[in-house]
Enzyme design. Structure first.
Site, PDB file in Angstrom:
ATOM      1  N   ASP A 167      39.844  33.884  36.035  1.00  0.00           N
ATOM      2  CA  ASP A 167      40.644  33.533  37.202  1.00  0.00           C
ATOM      3  C   ASP A 167      41.553  32.346  36.907  1.00  0.00           C
ATOM      4  OD1 ASP A 167      41.112  33.731  40.168  1.00  0.00           O
ATOM      5  OD2 ASP A 167      40.269  31.706  40.108  1.00  0.00           O
ATOM      6  N   GLU A 224      44.035  36.583  34.497  1.00  0.00           N
ATOM      7  CA  GLU A 224      44.923  36.523  35.654  1.00  0.00           C
ATOM      8  C   GLU A 224      45.902  35.386  35.374  1.00  0.00           C
ATOM      9  OE1 GLU A 224      45.282  35.375  40.339  1.00  0.00           O
ATOM     10  OE2 GLU A 224      43.886  34.395  38.987  1.00  0.00           O
TER      11      GLU A 224
END
Length: 749
Positions: free
Chosen positions: A427, A480
């Site tokens: 993330d 990401e």
């Protein structure tokens, strides 16, 4: 030899401020009445009386209570065969030669072993590796390790807290009174360690730390394997070695296959809201029940993988798991670590891969967590310009510190080793790469060369990716990363960051911006669609329609589509069909396949009742069929990351807002022709050039009445016309459905 204990030392022990309890507790040679003797001392705050039991002879000696707080001593005048060994500090150890019998204040008696006589779990080589940031098996040494020493079972507690003045272990085994269990500091690595014989699996515990400022604080174990159900925060002693795995066939298949050339249809899922358990705490369903339901659903929907939003323990449910406190503990909201092992095992047995969201970018400020763990900025940077995230109110890891990198990389490997996870989606990578991420001038500190790149984070990410790929064959890492940072999914040896693939945020933003437009205006924005193919093969891309696109006021994907009710559904079908035929692996957030009307709410989850309506069932059937088409046709997955797998037929007809392209696989596979019409106008007899003459079978039509469409199409297929077109030797006369996609496969005669 020590015959007397000073009042100051005894006072520090009773108050819990004695930094090295080994100097007085345990067995020690002393002078007694002019002769050599042995003193056995224990601090037992819960005891009314105590005795020393000689393990060899069974002889029972009473201990004198020298302090009302619970300090006991027995002097053994006669010869005893204990021969205390020597530690580096000169204190003796002899845990295997005697035990303590303790009568508590209610009169019950129990035998316990002395905690101050057990050697460290860490070898000299382990200490070296830890200092270098390379002790990747960290979870086998720190935390709460079930251990048997000289036939005595207990738990070895160890925690990294180099700047703490004192560390106590508190828990169910000592009535949460840490004065009886003060850990010992290994100054060479800053690790406090203590073996507690009476501790066992299932006991709750914390580390009670006297920090460098003189304040006591209770901390959750950073390497704890399990935790209490939030909002409670204690760690739980856990044996991770009991579960019997049955997924060896899956793991071998994973190791022998190439994920780059395999289909990857990912179902992103928030376990806390995907489905609810009536009567359960907050409706949370157990991992085992979730496993069975998810397998049934994913197999029906033809998803190859699930991607779980973070399952690591987190105190605030509303963070969706992205503000982690227990990095090594699956959240207890859904059951035990063994329950989560069963979850992964069951999915693997049913041919479904498991990817987990992993959050090394930041951690929350909760007092029981990592922030200022020993009173100092241990895991984070001390300077808030480097150590605090301005958007999320969280702390940023200090990637330049060896022990911090070690903690995170060991954690990544832990999930793959202990839980057989197939991949980690990392993330917020962009926030790690840039020192000025979401900061104004003066709010960030340049690197040593004056630049904005976070050099330490870059090296951490490279080391992480190398470690994962070297240690776990076939496992993947997904970034990401929302910027144009070069080489995110290129090998480290080639200057890249080393991820397996990267979310294509550019494709997602451009495509959704285009789809939001009224079809009458789309002709002026054709570049929003075609631009992605300029850079499509510079990275190994995954196309995401994730949870981020249906929260924070954005609305659901269906509600974002323009037009009347029919056009909204047709546009959503068009979006999905275009996405599934575009190069790259695919990811869809739960609820997207139901055509949700409302955006996602972590308290409610998908609106399954929508499936009572044919229009919504049609979208669900469409997603299932698109997944199947990708799986069954190598041209739609084998060369997702290679330019040879894609060819424009016509991307220049902006006036009609159409796109025509070919997808191709390895040699010998049938090519796929994709025809997209981004307007509600039916285009009859649309001439499309093809590379080969023959029969082109229509294998999918997003406008089929099966999905709620108007059934304009070309089923069962078309023969070529013999007419050159689009610079190709032959062509088809295709009926393009309104706001639709038709997919053809060449069938060799």
């Amino acid at each position: 030899m020590q015959s007397e204990i000073g009042l100051s030392t005894l006072g520090q022990l009773v108050d819990g401020h004695l930094e090295n309890p080994w100097e007085i507790l345990g067995s020690h040679p002393v002078q007694y009445r002019g002769k050599q003797a042995t003193a056995v001392r224990s601090f037992l705050p819960q005891a009314r009386a105590a005795w020393v039991i000689d393990q060899a002879t069974g002889k029972r000696r009473p201990m004198r209570k020298l302090h009302p707080a619970g300090f006991f001593e027995a002097i053994c005048e006669e010869a005893v065969d204990w021969k205390p060994s020597k530690r580096e500090d000169g204190a003796g150890t002899s845990s295997k030669q005697y035990r303590i019998e303790m009568a508590d204040k209610s009169g019950d008696t129990v035998e316990i072993n002395e905690p101050y006589g057990t050697p460290s779990l860490l070898s000299d080589f382990d200490r070296y590796l830890f200092g270098e940031g390379k002790l990747y098996a960290l979870h086998d040494f720190l935390g709460a390790q079930l251990r048997t020493v000289d036939g005595v079972s207990g738990v070895n507690f160890a925690v990294w807290a180099p700047n703490a003045r004192i560390v106590q272990v508190v828990g169910d085994f000592n009535g949460w009174d840490g004065r009886a269990h003060v850990a010992r500091l290994d100054m060479s690595v800053g690790v406090w360690e203590l073996f507690i014989p009476q501790a066992k699996a299932g006991d709750k515990y914390k580390f009670r730390i006297l920090d460098e400022s003189g304040q006591w604080v209770d901390k959750t174990d950073p390497v704890g394997f399990a935790a209490e159900l939030p909002p409670l925060t204690a760690s739980v002693v856990t044996d991770l070695g009991q579960y019997q795995w049955t997924d060896s066939e899956w793991l071998q298949k994973r190791a022998d296959s190439d994920p780059m050339r395999a289909p990857m249809n990912v179902y992103e899922c928030h376990l806390g809201s995907w489905q609810k358990a009536p009567g359960g705490p907050h409706g949370w369903m157990n991992y085992r029940d979730l496993a069975h339901r998810l397998v049934d659903y994913c197999n029906r929907m033809n998803f190859t993988h699930v991607e779980l939003m973070p399952v690591s323990e987190h105190p605030f449910t509303g963070s969706w798991g992205y503000q982690i406190v227990g990095y090594f503990a699956p959240t207890s909201r859904h059951g035990s670590p063994e329950d989560f092992m069963y979850f992964v095992d069951y999915l693997h047995r049913n041919q479904i891969g498991v990817i987990v969201d992993w959050v090394p970018a930041h951690f929350p400020k909760d007092q029981h967590g990592l922030r200022r763990f020993d009173g100092s900025a241990l895991y984070e940077h001390a300077d808030p310009r480097q150590g605090e995230h301005p958007d999320w109110g969280t702390m940023i890891f200090n990637f330049g510190r060896n022990e911090v990198r070690n903690f995170l990389i060991a954690n990544a490997l832990f999930w793959m080793e202990k839980y057989h996870i197939d991949g980690l989606r990392v993330d917020a990578v962009a926030s790690m790469l840039y020192l000025d991420y979401s900061r104004e001038d003066g709010q960030w500190v340049p690197n040593e060369y004056g630049g904005r790149e976070n050099l330490e984070a870059i090296e951490f990410l490279r080391e992480f990716n190398v470690a994962v790929h070297e240690n776990h064959a076939g496992a993947i890492t997904v970034a990401e990363e929302s910027t144009a940072w070069p080489g995110v999914s290129r090998p480290v040896y080639d200057g890249g960051l080393g991820f397996t693939c990267k979310w294509n945020m550019g494709w997602m933003n451009d495509t959704l911006r285009y789809m939001h437009r009224d079809p009458i205006h789309r002709c002026h924005h054709q570049n929003d669609l075609t631009f992605s193919l300029i850079y499509a093969f510079t990275e190994n891309f995954c196309l995401p329609l994730s949870h981020d696109e249906v929260v924070h006021g954005k609305g659901s994907l269906l509600s974002q589509m323009p037009g009347d009710l029919w056009q909204k559904f047709a546009n959503l079908r068009l979006l999905y069909a275009y996405m599934w035929t575009h190069p790259g692996k695919k990811l869809l957030f739960m609820g997207g396949e139901l055509a949700q009307w409302s955006e996602w709410n972590h308290d409610d989850g998908p609106d399954w009742l929508l499936l009572d309506f044919e229009t919504h069932r049609g979208i669900q059937d469409l997603v299932a069929d698109l997944n199947r088409v990708v799986i069954e046709n190598p041209a739609l997955h084998q060369l997702d990351f290679e330019g040879e797998g894609f060819e424009w037929v016509d991307n220049m007809n902006w006036q009609d807002s159409t796109l025509i392209y070919l997808r191709k696989g390895l040699e010998g596979t049938a090519p796929i022709l994709v025809c997209c019409n981004f307007t509600p106008i039916v285009r009859k007899g649309y001439q499309v050039g093809v590379p080969e003459a023959g029969y082109w079978h229509e294998i999918f039509n997003s406008d089929s009445d099966r999905y709620g469409g108007s059934n304009v199409g070309n089923y069962p297929g078309l023969h070529t016309t013999g007419i050159e077109h689009h610079g190709r030797p032959d062509s088809l006369s295709v009926d393009l459905p309104p706001l639709g996609v038709t997919i053809f496969r060449l069938e060799k005669q």
